[in-house]
Scaffold this motif. Structure first.
Motif, short mmCIF file in Angstrom:
data_model
loop_
_atom_site.label_atom_id
_atom_site.label_comp_id
_atom_site.label_asym_id
_atom_site.label_seq_id
_atom_site.Cartn_x
_atom_site.Cartn_y
_atom_site.Cartn_z
N GLU A 66 0.81 -1.22 0.00
CA GLU A 66 0.00 0.00 0.00
C GLU A 66 0.85 1.27 0.00
OE1 GLU A 66 -2.59 -0.55 3.35
OE2 GLU A 66 -3.89 -1.92 2.23
N LEU A 67 2.14 1.14 0.17
CA LEU A 67 3.04 2.28 0.19
C LEU A 67 3.08 2.96 -1.18
CD1 LEU A 67 5.19 3.79 1.94
CD2 LEU A 67 6.87 2.25 0.94
N ASP A 68 3.10 4.27 -1.20
CA ASP A 68 3.25 5.02 -2.45
C ASP A 68 4.74 5.04 -2.79
OD1 ASP A 68 3.38 6.71 -4.60
OD2 ASP A 68 2.38 8.39 -3.60
N TRP A 69 5.18 4.10 -3.60
CA TRP A 69 6.59 3.94 -3.91
C TRP A 69 7.13 5.09 -4.76
CZ3 TRP A 69 9.80 0.69 -1.58
CH2 TRP A 69 9.22 -0.34 -0.82
N SER A 70 6.24 5.88 -5.36
CA SER A 70 6.71 7.02 -6.15
C SER A 70 7.05 8.22 -5.26
CB SER A 70 5.64 7.42 -7.18
OG SER A 70 4.49 7.90 -6.52
N ASP A 71 6.74 8.14 -3.99
CA ASP A 71 6.95 9.23 -3.05
C ASP A 71 8.10 8.89 -2.11
OD1 ASP A 71 6.85 11.22 -1.13
OD2 ASP A 71 4.74 10.92 -0.62
N GLN A 72 9.26 9.48 -2.36
CA GLN A 72 10.43 9.18 -1.53
C GLN A 72 10.19 9.53 -0.07
OE1 GLN A 72 13.25 7.51 -2.66
NE2 GLN A 72 13.68 7.38 -0.48
#
Length: 166
Positions: free
Chosen positions: A134-140
């Motif tokens: 569920e983590l937004d991998w595009s958001d460092q």
């Protein structure tokens, strides 16, 4: 509660690869992923050479990489993968039972996005996979925020702060 089909279409993770020589760990991972996100495709390899060979024709969004594998260990694979620009947008999660600060520091230095310590219990694996998927991998910032959370399964790079050199 049943998952909203529209919401699952928005999940950025479509494929996951696990490289782990332990067949039991692979089976538990597969089962936990099926419980959390049955729509995600999972591929697996049993050693580093097989992983690198399969990656020539297949590029997952997430790679779970065990450190202690035969033929080519996880750190060697990490180095090879990170040196290839084709994989610059692939996220690599070291998936290991080691808790040694020096190993964790080296994995982060070599380009691991996260260091995930294998949980002892199935439900812990399920919950951790759910969080990672569920983590937004595009958001460092989201990735860094996850590193800062107090989870027993996500290892921080404390070695650098403690002055441990590899």
């Amino acid at each position: 509660m049943k998952a909203d089909p529209e919401a699952t279409k928005l999940l950025p993770i479509q494929t996951i690869f696990i490289a782990d020589d332990d067949a039991d760990d692979q089976m538990l991972f597969r089962q936990a992923l099926q419980d959390v996100a049955p729509h995600i495709r999972l591929e697996a390899s049993k050693d580093g050479n097989e992983l690198l060979s399969l990656l020539q024709n297949f590029k997952p969004e997430l790679l779970f990489l065990d450190l202690d594998m035969p033929s080519k260990n996880g750190l060697e694979c990490l180095k090879t993968i990170r040196s290839n620009p084709v994989f610059s947008d692939m996220y690599i999660i070291v998936f290991s039972s080691t808790t040694r600060p020096a190993n964790i520091a080296v994995a982060y230095e070599m380009g691991a996005d996260l260091f995930f310590i294998k949980p002892s219990f199935y439900q812990e694996l399920v919950q951790s996979l759910k969080t990672l998927i569920e983590l937004d991998w595009s958001d460092q910032n989201a990735i860094n925020g996850l590193k800062l959370k107090n989870s027993p399964f996500l290892a921080k790079n404390d070695a650098a702060e403690e002055g441990i050199k590899s």
